[in-house]
Enzyme design. Structure first.
Site, PDB file in Angstrom:
ATOM      1  N   HIS A  48      18.941  84.973   8.679  1.00  0.00           N
ATOM      2  CA  HIS A  48      18.701  84.882   7.244  1.00  0.00           C
ATOM      3  C   HIS A  48      19.732  85.633   6.415  1.00  0.00           C
ATOM      4  CE1 HIS A  48      14.972  82.755   7.813  1.00  0.00           C
ATOM      5  NE2 HIS A  48      14.482  83.711   8.567  1.00  0.00           N
ATOM      6  N   ARG A  73      20.673  89.460  15.750  1.00  0.00           N
ATOM      7  CA  ARG A  73      19.856  88.245  15.734  1.00  0.00           C
ATOM      8  C   ARG A  73      20.738  87.089  15.295  1.00  0.00           C
ATOM      9  NH1 ARG A  73      14.242  87.113  12.441  1.00  0.00           N
ATOM     10  NH2 ARG A  73      15.570  87.392  10.594  1.00  0.00           N
ATOM     11  N   ASP A  87      30.970  89.171  23.923  1.00  0.00           N
ATOM     12  CA  ASP A  87      32.338  89.674  24.051  1.00  0.00           C
ATOM     13  C   ASP A  87      32.714  90.589  22.892  1.00  0.00           C
ATOM     14  OD1 ASP A  87      32.532  88.294  26.390  1.00  0.00           O
ATOM     15  OD2 ASP A  87      33.844  86.703  25.633  1.00  0.00           O
ATOM     16  N   GLU A 152       7.041  83.214  16.895  1.00  0.00           N
ATOM     17  CA  GLU A 152       6.633  83.129  15.489  1.00  0.00           C
ATOM     18  C   GLU A 152       5.993  81.787  15.148  1.00  0.00           C
ATOM     19  OE1 GLU A 152      10.209  83.879  13.219  1.00  0.00           O
ATOM     20  OE2 GLU A 152      11.447  83.211  14.879  1.00  0.00           O
ATOM     21  N   ASP A 178       6.573  84.028   9.631  1.00  0.00           N
ATOM     22  CA  ASP A 178       6.623  82.648  10.117  1.00  0.00           C
ATOM     23  C   ASP A 178       5.345  82.286  10.859  1.00  0.00           C
ATOM     24  OD1 ASP A 178       9.235  81.293   9.453  1.00  0.00           O
ATOM     25  OD2 ASP A 178      10.003  83.141  10.305  1.00  0.00           O
TER      26      ASP A 178
END
Length: 267
Positions: A48, A73, A87, A152, A178
């Protein structure tokens, strides 16, 4: 020399509660400021927040050596994206919208080298190996990866026991907002049935020996979730903290009453 120690993963294994904060401004400078506040972990939000791979990499660099462990995330759990983030030096991931055991197994493989997984062998080009200065990285990297899966939806709850049982999954994170929306309580993550579902999810996750995580902007909910057994939890975001401080400063100067239209929720 082995891969860097993942102190967040070690803390969860030792049963030490980890307190966190969302960093969603897409700014390495903001992430560095947040790291000075002493949270155990900071989540760099690519779902988000306005983050791409270079911006996430810059924030990982800003948090390098700080007391706050970075969790990334991504917008989705795609192997090609996780490969790049690994990486760049990310060791802990929170993957959104996981609903099946097949997804969980694929994600475990995505963050591990062959033969246990499908991660490409190219970290010598990135921060993960301190730019090819960690000779034993390939042999030790997998042990320091922490994989957190976000449940969620009702479908995710239905599959939670199968998902939590997957070897290589370190924790289950419940997304209250959610989940509330999927259960018919849009904007009401504190509704009774949602709280009951979260409590049940925590109990089932704990039964599988996995860490339980959650996020909220409301401190009363935070204390409730902690009492339910949350092992790691975020209690705010850089965005909402900044806006609240700026709004409050203006109101204090003008003598205005605080706004009453803000609601606590999860992400």
């Amino acid at each position: 020399m082995p891969a860097p120690k993942n102190h967040f993963k070690a803390a969860l294994r030792e049963g030490r509660f980890q307190l966190g904060m969302w960093v969603a401004l897409g700014s390495a400078y903001a992430a560095e400021i947040a790291a000075g506040s002493g949270y155990d972990w900071l989540l760099i939000d690519g779902e988000h927040g306005p983050n791409d791979v270079p911006l996430i990499g810059a924030q990982l660099g800003a948090l390098r050596g700080s007391v706050s462990h970075p969790i990334v995330r991504p917008p989705m759990g795609e192997a090609w994206l996780l490969k790049q983030l690994l990486d760049l030096g990310a060791q802990t991931f929170l993957i959104p919208m996981v609903e099946t055991v097949e997804q969980a197994r694929a994600l475990v493989r995505a963050v591990r080298y062959p033969p246990a997984g499908i991660r490409g062998v190219g970290a010598a080009l990135g921060r993960a190996t301190n730019f090819n200065r960690i000779p034993d990285y390939l042999e030790t990297a997998d042990d320091e990866i922490c994989l957190l899966l976000q449940i969620e939806s009702r479908a995710g709850l239905a599959a939670l026991d199968e998902i939590a049982a997957v070897e290589g999954v370190d924790g289950i994170f419940i997304g209250p907002s959610d989940l509330a929306a999927d259960m018919g309580y849009l904007g009401r993550p504190s509704a009774g049935p949602v709280r009951e579902a979260i409590s049940d999810a925590f109990a089932r996750t704990h039964a599988h020996g996995k860490a339980r995580g959650i996020m909220t902007l409301a401190l009363d909910q935070a204390h409730e979730y902690r009492a339910m057994g949350a092992d790691f939890m975020a209690i705010g975001t850089d965005v909402t903290s900044l806006s609240a401080a700026l709004d409050g400063l203006r109101r204090d100067f003008l003598g205005e009453a605080p706004s009453s239209n803000k609601r606590g929720g999860g992400y």
